[in-house]
Write an enzyme that holds these catalytic residues in place. Sequence first.
Site, PDB file in Angstrom:
ATOM      1  N   ASN A  11      -3.105  15.877   2.613  1.00  0.00           N
ATOM      2  CA  ASN A  11      -2.459  16.529   1.940  1.00  0.00           C
ATOM      3  C   ASN A  11      -3.020  17.331   0.881  1.00  0.00           C
ATOM      4  OD1 ASN A  11      -0.426  17.649   0.077  1.00  0.00           O
ATOM      5  ND2 ASN A  11       0.284  15.360  -0.537  1.00  0.00           N
ATOM      6  N   TRP A  12      -3.303  18.684   0.938  1.00  0.00           N
ATOM      7  CA  TRP A  12      -4.155  19.613   0.136  1.00  0.00           C
ATOM      8  C   TRP A  12      -3.135  19.615  -1.156  1.00  0.00           C
ATOM      9  CZ3 TRP A  12      -6.325  24.125   3.302  1.00  0.00           C
ATOM     10  CH2 TRP A  12      -7.305  23.551   4.395  1.00  0.00           C
ATOM     11  N   LYS A  13      -2.148  19.382  -1.509  1.00  0.00           N
ATOM     12  CA  LYS A  13      -1.545  19.487  -2.510  1.00  0.00           C
ATOM     13  C   LYS A  13      -1.484  20.981  -3.050  1.00  0.00           C
ATOM     14  CE  LYS A  13      -1.532  14.618  -3.574  1.00  0.00           C
ATOM     15  NZ  LYS A  13      -1.800  13.697  -4.519  1.00  0.00           N
ATOM     16  N   HIS A  52       7.414  13.124  -1.442  1.00  0.00           N
ATOM     17  CA  HIS A  52       6.377  12.694  -2.126  1.00  0.00           C
ATOM     18  C   HIS A  52       6.411  12.186  -3.431  1.00  0.00           C
ATOM     19  CE1 HIS A  52       2.120  12.556  -3.742  1.00  0.00           C
ATOM     20  NE2 HIS A  52       1.680  12.684  -2.529  1.00  0.00           N
ATOM     21  N   GLU A  57       4.975  12.896  -6.184  1.00  0.00           N
ATOM     22  CA  GLU A  57       4.928  13.844  -6.922  1.00  0.00           C
ATOM     23  C   GLU A  57       6.134  14.864  -7.394  1.00  0.00           C
ATOM     24  OE1 GLU A  57       1.019  15.061  -5.624  1.00  0.00           O
ATOM     25  OE2 GLU A  57       0.112  13.344  -6.354  1.00  0.00           O
ATOM     26  N   GLU A 111       3.156   5.237  -0.426  1.00  0.00           N
ATOM     27  CA  GLU A 111       2.013   5.607  -1.332  1.00  0.00           C
ATOM     28  C   GLU A 111       2.424   4.964  -2.783  1.00  0.00           C
ATOM     29  OE1 GLU A 111      -0.042   9.422  -0.080  1.00  0.00           O
ATOM     30  OE2 GLU A 111       1.749  10.174  -0.978  1.00  0.00           O
ATOM     31  N   GLY A 141      -4.621   9.341  -6.860  1.00  0.00           N
ATOM     32  CA  GLY A 141      -5.401  10.225  -7.473  1.00  0.00           C
ATOM     33  C   GLY A 141      -6.014   9.086  -8.675  1.00  0.00           C
ATOM     34  N   SER A 154      -5.781   7.074  -3.178  1.00  0.00           N
ATOM     35  CA  SER A 154      -7.171   6.940  -3.439  1.00  0.00           C
ATOM     36  C   SER A 154      -7.562   6.437  -2.020  1.00  0.00           C
ATOM     37  CB  SER A 154      -7.202   5.876  -4.712  1.00  0.00           C
ATOM     38  OG  SER A 154      -6.719   6.472  -5.626  1.00  0.00           O
ATOM     39  N   GLY A 184      -5.126  12.559  -0.175  1.00  0.00           N
ATOM     40  CA  GLY A 184      -5.060  13.714  -1.074  1.00  0.00           C
ATOM     41  C   GLY A 184      -6.599  14.191  -1.354  1.00  0.00           C
ATOM     42  N   GLY A 185      -7.068  13.607  -2.646  1.00  0.00           N
ATOM     43  CA  GLY A 185      -8.503  14.384  -2.817  1.00  0.00           C
ATOM     44  C   GLY A 185      -9.397  14.323  -1.570  1.00  0.00           C
TER      45      GLY A 185
HETATM   46  P1  13P Z   1      -4.953  10.677  -3.468  1.00  0.00           P
HETATM   47  O1  13P Z   1      -5.626  10.607  -1.946  1.00  0.00           O
HETATM   48  O2  13P Z   1      -5.776  11.899  -4.051  1.00  0.00           O
HETATM   49  O3  13P Z   1      -4.869   9.582  -4.070  1.00  0.00           O
HETATM   50  O4  13P Z   1      -3.572  11.286  -3.118  1.00  0.00           O
HETATM   51  C1  13P Z   1      -2.745  10.595  -2.290  1.00  0.00           C
HETATM   52  C2  13P Z   1      -1.635  11.216  -1.756  1.00  0.00           C
HETATM   53  O5  13P Z   1      -0.891  11.711  -2.806  1.00  0.00           O
HETATM   54  C3  13P Z   1      -1.452  11.800  -0.758  1.00  0.00           C
HETATM   55  O6  13P Z   1      -0.121  12.374  -0.531  1.00  0.00           O
END
Ligand code: 13P
Length: 243
Positions: free
Chosen positions: A11-13, A97, A99, A167, A173, A205, A226-227
């Site tokens: 997920n590149w956000k 998600h 977020e 999640e 993050g 993470s 994510g990251g």
């Molecule tokens: P991180 O891997 O950056 O913690 O993000 C997880 C995430 O929200 C994937 O959708």
Amino acid sequence: MPDRKGLVAGNWKMNMRRADGIALAHAIAERAKEPHACELLVCPPATLIAAVGEALAGSGVALGGQDCHAAPAGAFTGCISAEMLKDAGCSHVIVGHSERRHTCGETDTDVRAKTLAAWRAGLVAIVCVGETRLEREAGGALAVVAAQLAGSLPDGATADKLVLAYEPVWAIGTGLTPTTADIAEMHAAIRARIPAGTRILYGGSVNPKNAAEILAHGEVDGALIGGASLKVEDFWAIGQACG
Ligand code: 13P
């Protein structure tokens, strides 16, 4: 993970400009020529879906959206429908998600409508659930997630059009992760509430260092990253740890 093929999704956000995103997608496509046991999925920001789709063409790496509107079309400025994602080459869409739940105020009812929209358009819905730090500390994590599932999952779910992503909000993050036992406990609780054979990803993470331990557990069918999905070597290393 008997009968459930591993899935590692990036997920590149809200990251990546055109040149960087295309370069990353080409690098992933190149890596994906090497043997790997899991399915790979990339969810770029909407601005890059078409270009990333071109870069991934023929690689077997799937393309997904990060969100969709519940309606197929209409006067919804700034929104993107599931049908538009399908038209742009997506096979999957992330819905609910944290977020979006926490910064855009999305409710379980919204997530349920978006899941139905994904199915209507022929997309696999990746439905995200997870508790906050306070909810976990209060001992309410299982109840919170059970309520999210009850509110977010429409009737008619089947294993081929649904993926769950657990999640924990406090793990996203932050570099923090639950213990593998805690992840497994939550996945088992989720599994009891979804159709047999539905895959459950862990997200929060995940990195190349912790992926092997998390993904080795039979309750964990893959990862939503994510990251670490923004660097090809990290994404690939996690993919190699899966399945
Ligand atoms: P991180 O891997 O950056 O913690 O993000 C997880 C995430 O929200 C994937 O959708």
